[in-house]
Design a protein around this motif. Sequence first.
Motif, mmCIF file in Angstrom:
data_model
loop_
_atom_site.group_PDB
_atom_site.id
_atom_site.type_symbol
_atom_site.label_atom_id
_atom_site.label_comp_id
_atom_site.label_asym_id
_atom_site.label_seq_id
_atom_site.Cartn_x
_atom_site.Cartn_y
_atom_site.Cartn_z
ATOM 1 N N LEU A 55 7.226 -8.170 14.306
ATOM 2 C CA LEU A 55 5.947 -9.050 14.268
ATOM 3 C C LEU A 55 5.518 -9.806 13.133
ATOM 4 C CD1 LEU A 55 4.096 -6.129 16.331
ATOM 5 C CD2 LEU A 55 5.241 -7.969 17.200
ATOM 6 N N HIS A 56 6.290 -9.826 12.204
ATOM 7 C CA HIS A 56 5.709 -10.539 10.892
ATOM 8 C C HIS A 56 7.028 -11.450 10.710
ATOM 9 C CE1 HIS A 56 4.184 -6.216 11.071
ATOM 10 N NE2 HIS A 56 3.139 -6.942 10.406
ATOM 11 N N ASP A 57 6.448 -12.459 9.595
ATOM 12 C CA ASP A 57 7.425 -13.609 9.327
ATOM 13 C C ASP A 57 7.638 -13.684 7.908
ATOM 14 O OD1 ASP A 57 4.826 -14.449 8.953
ATOM 15 O OD2 ASP A 57 5.221 -16.518 9.604
ATOM 16 N N GLU A 58 6.866 -12.734 7.245
ATOM 17 C CA GLU A 58 7.029 -12.656 5.619
ATOM 18 C C GLU A 58 7.257 -11.393 4.870
ATOM 19 O OE1 GLU A 58 4.924 -16.984 4.179
ATOM 20 O OE2 GLU A 58 3.889 -15.202 4.189
ATOM 21 N N CYS A 59 7.560 -11.258 3.777
ATOM 22 C CA CYS A 59 7.504 -9.991 3.110
ATOM 23 C C CYS A 59 6.364 -10.296 1.868
ATOM 24 C CB CYS A 59 8.896 -9.700 2.435
ATOM 25 S SG CYS A 59 10.087 -9.634 3.556
ATOM 26 N N PHE A 60 5.936 -9.262 1.452
ATOM 27 C CA PHE A 60 4.735 -9.160 0.343
ATOM 28 C C PHE A 60 5.355 -8.110 -0.664
ATOM 29 C CE2 PHE A 60 2.876 -6.088 2.986
ATOM 30 C CZ PHE A 60 2.438 -5.040 1.806
ATOM 31 N N SER A 61 4.876 -8.578 -1.944
ATOM 32 C CA SER A 61 4.846 -7.536 -2.925
ATOM 33 C C SER A 61 3.526 -7.671 -3.794
ATOM 34 C CB SER A 61 5.997 -7.950 -3.991
ATOM 35 O OG SER A 61 6.150 -6.984 -4.936
ATOM 36 N N SER A 62 3.053 -6.643 -3.455
ATOM 37 C CA SER A 62 1.663 -6.237 -4.378
ATOM 38 C C SER A 62 1.630 -5.556 -5.524
ATOM 39 C CB SER A 62 0.513 -5.528 -3.388
ATOM 40 O OG SER A 62 0.342 -6.453 -2.160
ATOM 41 N N GLU A 63 0.980 -6.113 -6.605
ATOM 42 C CA GLU A 63 1.041 -5.369 -7.979
ATOM 43 C C GLU A 63 -0.224 -5.384 -8.297
ATOM 44 O OE1 GLU A 63 2.841 -6.609 -12.364
ATOM 45 O OE2 GLU A 63 4.559 -6.295 -10.737
ATOM 46 N N ALA A 64 -0.622 -4.014 -8.721
ATOM 47 C CA ALA A 64 -1.861 -3.665 -9.174
ATOM 48 C C ALA A 64 -1.745 -3.025 -10.540
ATOM 49 C CB ALA A 64 -2.559 -2.574 -8.282
ATOM 50 N N SER A 65 -2.912 -3.139 -11.287
ATOM 51 C CA SER A 65 -3.109 -2.387 -12.420
ATOM 52 C C SER A 65 -4.064 -1.220 -12.136
ATOM 53 C CB SER A 65 -3.709 -3.411 -13.747
ATOM 54 O OG SER A 65 -2.814 -4.228 -13.915
ATOM 55 N N VAL A 66 -3.783 -0.145 -12.193
ATOM 56 C CA VAL A 66 -4.758 1.018 -11.726
ATOM 57 C C VAL A 66 -5.162 1.843 -12.919
ATOM 58 C CG1 VAL A 66 -4.730 2.881 -10.217
ATOM 59 C CG2 VAL A 66 -3.293 0.776 -9.447
ATOM 60 N N THR A 67 -6.402 2.245 -13.138
ATOM 61 C CA THR A 67 -6.720 2.944 -14.069
ATOM 62 C C THR A 67 -6.931 4.572 -13.346
ATOM 63 O OG1 THR A 67 -8.000 1.274 -15.158
ATOM 64 C CG2 THR A 67 -8.502 3.560 -15.822
ATOM 65 N N TYR A 68 -6.075 5.513 -13.946
ATOM 66 C CA TYR A 68 -6.287 6.858 -13.503
ATOM 67 C C TYR A 68 -6.291 7.839 -14.451
ATOM 68 C CZ TYR A 68 -5.295 11.220 -11.061
ATOM 69 O OH TYR A 68 -5.209 12.383 -10.417
ATOM 70 N N ASP A 69 -7.289 8.837 -14.595
ATOM 71 C CA ASP A 69 -7.402 9.541 -15.993
ATOM 72 C C ASP A 69 -7.407 8.874 -17.122
ATOM 73 O OD1 ASP A 69 -7.838 12.163 -14.532
ATOM 74 O OD2 ASP A 69 -5.784 12.684 -14.644
ATOM 75 N N THR A 71 -5.914 6.425 -17.971
ATOM 76 C CA THR A 71 -4.722 5.803 -18.478
ATOM 77 C C THR A 71 -4.221 4.646 -17.335
ATOM 78 O OG1 THR A 71 -3.613 7.753 -19.170
ATOM 79 C CG2 THR A 71 -2.235 6.107 -18.728
ATOM 80 N N ILE A 72 -3.675 3.423 -17.776
ATOM 81 C CA ILE A 72 -3.749 2.238 -16.900
ATOM 82 C C ILE A 72 -2.097 2.363 -16.719
ATOM 83 C CG2 ILE A 72 -3.278 -0.121 -16.706
ATOM 84 C CD1 ILE A 72 -5.747 -0.362 -18.819
ATOM 85 N N TYR A 73 -2.107 2.297 -15.136
ATOM 86 C CA TYR A 73 -0.677 2.112 -14.484
ATOM 87 C C TYR A 73 -0.273 0.882 -13.772
ATOM 88 C CZ TYR A 73 -0.715 7.469 -15.305
ATOM 89 O OH TYR A 73 -1.155 8.507 -16.024
ATOM 90 N N THR A 74 0.783 0.699 -13.477
ATOM 91 C CA THR A 74 1.234 -0.525 -12.617
ATOM 92 C C THR A 74 1.770 0.237 -11.486
ATOM 93 O OG1 THR A 74 1.653 -1.766 -14.802
ATOM 94 C CG2 THR A 74 2.443 -2.559 -12.350
ATOM 95 N N VAL A 75 1.064 -0.313 -10.205
ATOM 96 C CA VAL A 75 1.441 0.147 -8.924
ATOM 97 C C VAL A 75 1.950 -1.153 -8.328
ATOM 98 C CG1 VAL A 75 0.850 1.266 -6.765
ATOM 99 C CG2 VAL A 75 0.028 2.158 -9.022
ATOM 100 N N THR A 76 3.309 -1.043 -7.563
ATOM 101 C CA THR A 76 3.805 -2.207 -6.759
ATOM 102 C C THR A 76 4.161 -1.545 -5.451
ATOM 103 O OG1 THR A 76 4.943 -3.056 -8.952
ATOM 104 C CG2 THR A 76 5.568 -3.830 -6.693
ATOM 105 N N SER A 77 3.628 -2.264 -4.498
ATOM 106 C CA SER A 77 3.694 -1.910 -3.132
ATOM 107 C C SER A 77 4.513 -3.182 -2.473
ATOM 108 C CB SER A 77 2.387 -1.891 -2.422
ATOM 109 O OG SER A 77 2.583 -1.580 -1.059
#
Length: 145
Positions: A55-69, A71-77
């Motif tokens: 049902l979709h015609d593209e792929c995506f990649s989301s990259e986020a800078s996340v602060t937890y405890d 500390t800054i992390y990078t999350v890629t979905s």
Amino acid sequence: MRVVAILAVVCLLGVSSEITCNKCIEATGSGMQSVINTYGLVACDAQNREETCSLHDECFSSEASVTYDSTIYTVTSRGCYDSSKKNTANGWMCSNLKTSLAVSNAEVTECTDKFCEEDGCDTYSSSTSLIASSLLLAIAGLFYL
């Protein structure tokens, strides 16, 4: 004969191709990865991360800078996206990352959604090649009839 060739072209144009995308999530650092693991999402290094997106015609990649405890992390979905926006994205785009990770007291400070035209995140199924080849043959047939 031309009518048959025209009908063949119309039929070929009506067939839609499916796209295969990686549907997964990954995070830098074990602290953030443990939070991600609580959601039961497929890791990007897993074997079963690819998904056919009918049902979709593209792929995506989301990259986020996340602060937890503190500390800054990078999350890629990664996942499937419908550019016409008729179907919701299949996976966690930036909006999903922000709301879902907030439940775990993780704050998304920056996030960027990228689509396959920009970062080459997709691979098309072999049916696309078959359709393209058939279409070229049908068009060539129009000129020889």
